[in-house]
Design an enzyme around this catalytic site. Sequence first.
Site, PDB file in Angstrom:
ATOM      1  N   GLN A   9     -10.893   0.505   0.436  1.00  0.00           N
ATOM      2  CA  GLN A   9     -10.801  -0.720   1.233  1.00  0.00           C
ATOM      3  C   GLN A   9     -10.102  -0.464   2.767  1.00  0.00           C
ATOM      4  OE1 GLN A   9     -10.253  -4.800  -0.676  1.00  0.00           O
ATOM      5  NE2 GLN A   9      -8.638  -3.546  -1.844  1.00  0.00           N
ATOM      6  N   ALA A  59      -5.090   6.412  -2.716  1.00  0.00           N
ATOM      7  CA  ALA A  59      -4.050   6.188  -3.591  1.00  0.00           C
ATOM      8  C   ALA A  59      -4.707   5.800  -4.982  1.00  0.00           C
ATOM      9  CB  ALA A  59      -3.242   5.017  -3.523  1.00  0.00           C
ATOM     10  N   THR A  61      -5.115   3.254  -7.398  1.00  0.00           N
ATOM     11  CA  THR A  61      -4.483   1.880  -7.107  1.00  0.00           C
ATOM     12  C   THR A  61      -4.785   0.960  -8.675  1.00  0.00           C
ATOM     13  OG1 THR A  61      -6.838   1.663  -6.349  1.00  0.00           O
ATOM     14  CG2 THR A  61      -4.676   1.723  -4.753  1.00  0.00           C
ATOM     15  N   ASP A 101       4.138  -3.897  -2.095  1.00  0.00           N
ATOM     16  CA  ASP A 101       5.295  -4.718  -2.713  1.00  0.00           C
ATOM     17  C   ASP A 101       5.692  -4.479  -4.023  1.00  0.00           C
ATOM     18  OD1 ASP A 101       2.247  -5.661  -2.827  1.00  0.00           O
ATOM     19  OD2 ASP A 101       2.966  -7.252  -4.211  1.00  0.00           O
ATOM     20  N   TYR A 124       2.735   2.274 -11.890  1.00  0.00           N
ATOM     21  CA  TYR A 124       2.327   2.051 -10.305  1.00  0.00           C
ATOM     22  C   TYR A 124       3.450   2.081  -9.559  1.00  0.00           C
ATOM     23  CZ  TYR A 124      -0.214   0.404  -6.333  1.00  0.00           C
ATOM     24  OH  TYR A 124      -0.640   0.175  -4.842  1.00  0.00           O
ATOM     25  N   LYS A 128       4.359   4.808  -6.422  1.00  0.00           N
ATOM     26  CA  LYS A 128       4.270   4.436  -5.154  1.00  0.00           C
ATOM     27  C   LYS A 128       5.637   4.575  -4.333  1.00  0.00           C
ATOM     28  CE  LYS A 128       1.354   3.368  -2.719  1.00  0.00           C
ATOM     29  NZ  LYS A 128       0.103   3.946  -2.171  1.00  0.00           N
TER      30      LYS A 128
HETATM   31  P1  NDP Z   1      -8.740   1.219  -2.866  1.00  0.00           P
HETATM   32  O1  NDP Z   1      -8.419   1.326  -4.274  1.00  0.00           O
HETATM   33  O2  NDP Z   1      -9.628   0.322  -2.210  1.00  0.00           O
HETATM   34  O3  NDP Z   1      -8.959   2.526  -2.356  1.00  0.00           O
HETATM   35  C1  NDP Z   1      -8.155   3.958  -2.647  1.00  0.00           C
HETATM   36  C2  NDP Z   1      -8.851   5.024  -2.483  1.00  0.00           C
HETATM   37  O4  NDP Z   1      -8.229   6.219  -2.834  1.00  0.00           O
HETATM   38  C3  NDP Z   1     -10.287   5.020  -3.004  1.00  0.00           C
HETATM   39  O5  NDP Z   1     -11.280   5.445  -2.239  1.00  0.00           O
HETATM   40  C4  NDP Z   1     -10.076   5.991  -4.024  1.00  0.00           C
HETATM   41  O6  NDP Z   1     -11.325   7.026  -4.212  1.00  0.00           O
HETATM   42  C5  NDP Z   1      -9.083   7.078  -3.418  1.00  0.00           C
HETATM   43  N1  NDP Z   1      -8.589   7.971  -4.563  1.00  0.00           N
HETATM   44  C6  NDP Z   1      -8.042   7.572  -5.811  1.00  0.00           C
HETATM   45  N2  NDP Z   1      -7.682   8.702  -6.448  1.00  0.00           N
HETATM   46  C7  NDP Z   1      -7.901   9.572  -5.319  1.00  0.00           C
HETATM   47  C8  NDP Z   1      -7.475  10.963  -5.393  1.00  0.00           C
HETATM   48  N3  NDP Z   1      -7.150  11.606  -6.645  1.00  0.00           N
HETATM   49  N4  NDP Z   1      -7.923  11.864  -4.240  1.00  0.00           N
HETATM   50  C9  NDP Z   1      -8.463  11.277  -3.340  1.00  0.00           C
HETATM   51  N5  NDP Z   1      -8.630  10.068  -3.201  1.00  0.00           N
HETATM   52  C10 NDP Z   1      -8.342   9.125  -4.222  1.00  0.00           C
HETATM   53  O7  NDP Z   1      -7.267   0.814  -2.299  1.00  0.00           O
HETATM   54  P2  NDP Z   1      -6.571   0.159  -0.898  1.00  0.00           P
HETATM   55  O8  NDP Z   1      -7.445   0.731   0.120  1.00  0.00           O
HETATM   56  O9  NDP Z   1      -6.649  -1.383  -1.284  1.00  0.00           O
HETATM   57  O10 NDP Z   1      -5.332   0.682  -0.873  1.00  0.00           O
HETATM   58  C11 NDP Z   1      -4.858   1.146   0.491  1.00  0.00           C
HETATM   59  C12 NDP Z   1      -3.272   1.427   0.263  1.00  0.00           C
HETATM   60  O11 NDP Z   1      -2.657   0.289   0.295  1.00  0.00           O
HETATM   61  C13 NDP Z   1      -2.837   2.382  -0.807  1.00  0.00           C
HETATM   62  O12 NDP Z   1      -1.653   2.982  -0.844  1.00  0.00           O
HETATM   63  C14 NDP Z   1      -2.503   1.222  -1.903  1.00  0.00           C
HETATM   64  O13 NDP Z   1      -1.309   1.847  -2.779  1.00  0.00           O
HETATM   65  C15 NDP Z   1      -1.811   0.290  -0.897  1.00  0.00           C
HETATM   66  N6  NDP Z   1      -1.606  -1.124  -1.450  1.00  0.00           N
HETATM   67  C16 NDP Z   1      -2.905  -1.754  -2.108  1.00  0.00           C
HETATM   68  C17 NDP Z   1      -2.899  -3.086  -2.426  1.00  0.00           C
HETATM   69  C18 NDP Z   1      -3.831  -3.808  -2.954  1.00  0.00           C
HETATM   70  O14 NDP Z   1      -4.024  -4.976  -3.329  1.00  0.00           O
HETATM   71  N7  NDP Z   1      -5.153  -3.060  -3.048  1.00  0.00           N
HETATM   72  C19 NDP Z   1      -1.578  -3.809  -2.325  1.00  0.00           C
HETATM   73  C20 NDP Z   1      -0.402  -3.047  -1.612  1.00  0.00           C
HETATM   74  C21 NDP Z   1      -0.778  -1.840  -1.110  1.00  0.00           C
HETATM   75  P3  NDP Z   1     -12.662   6.352  -4.967  1.00  0.00           P
HETATM   76  O15 NDP Z   1     -13.274   5.370  -3.963  1.00  0.00           O
HETATM   77  O16 NDP Z   1     -13.325   7.583  -5.412  1.00  0.00           O
HETATM   78  O17 NDP Z   1     -11.917   5.250  -5.975  1.00  0.00           O
END
Ligand code: NDP
Length: 299
Positions: A9, A59, A61, A101, A124, A128
């Site tokens: 995202q 991440a 997630t 959070d 998780y 983090k």
């Molecule tokens: P998403 O789950 O949408 O995206 C995470 C991305 O990380 C995906 O594209 C995924 O790949 C990729 N990924 C997972 N495993 C690996 C790996 N081994 N190597 C490389 N890439 C990998 O997360 P968000 O964009 O929502 O989150 C962005 C950040 O914000 C993260 O650090 C998350 O912890 C943090 N965050 C997110 C929240 C939420 O509600 N989503 C809330 C608070 C913090 P693939 O597309 O192949 O699955």
Amino acid sequence: MLILGAGGQVGRALQAELARRQIPGWQALTRAEADLADPESLRTIIRARQPQVIINAAAYTQVDRAETEVALAMAVNAEAPALLAEEAAALGAVLVHYSTDYVFDGTGTAPYAETDATCPLSVYGRSKHEGEVAVMAGCRRHLLLRTSWVLGRHGHNFLRTMLRLMAERPQLRVVADQWGAPTSAELIASTTLDVLAQMDGQPADDPRWGLYHLAAAGSTSWHGYAGEVWRLAAARGLPLALAAEADILPIATEDYPLPAPRPKNSRLDTGRLRSTFGLALPDWQQGVRDVFDWEMDKQ
Ligand code: NDP
């Protein structure tokens, strides 16, 4: 600039915002192109590209699955950020990293400040938190941005789940005792680039490097968030099985058991970010409306 997690995202929102601002000189790599669970290839990729800025939007997630996939969650969320910090420091590069959070246990009702003690409840959250510690220790020129309840134009999120369920079911039960701020990936991306622009070329001893809370203004419960989605959908005239907002029933966390415990208070105090960089953060409703409108216009 090298963006990791290009398919997520926030990763996708960053690319869209860079393109919108016509900023050249960046590359974005998906999981298939840069796997954070493969440290040796990650190191090789960074050394070959020598970025000046690394933005880690990747991440693990899947909060509930992390309870059983502990090693993978730790590899991606804790060990890979440590490697990124080490490589960024060696290159003299900036590292932008996102956290959550969920590093807090969610007691009390006051918004959490950056100085508040962490106490993650889940694997998780722990993974983090370990990533945070590694980034802060490994690379002085870091921006560590903690956010919450992310919704983006792409990917799975609560808004999309609610729209689907409201079209199918006459009644929904939604948790009403967890509080936070839905924050759009687009807000996270634009704020990241605003902050990076202000920190461009700043030395490692600039006190503005560090940890910031980045979330939309205001707060609500998941139940309140669902109500907002219902009102937007109803105003658009979408065909809904769920006829009235009152058919979204408030329930307690205990009534919706999940493998990973969640903090009840996910509110983040964003004062440090706003005052340091002179930024205004819009209400959470605006981000929800923007993503909703985008979703509708797409169809
Ligand atoms: P998403 O789950 O949408 O995206 C995470 C991305 O990380 C995906 O594209 C995924 O790949 C990729 N990924 C997972 N495993 C690996 C790996 N081994 N190597 C490389 N890439 C990998 O997360 P968000 O964009 O929502 O989150 C962005 C950040 O914000 C993260 O650090 C998350 O912890 C943090 N965050 C997110 C929240 C939420 O509600 N989503 C809330 C608070 C913090 P693939 O597309 O192949 O699955």
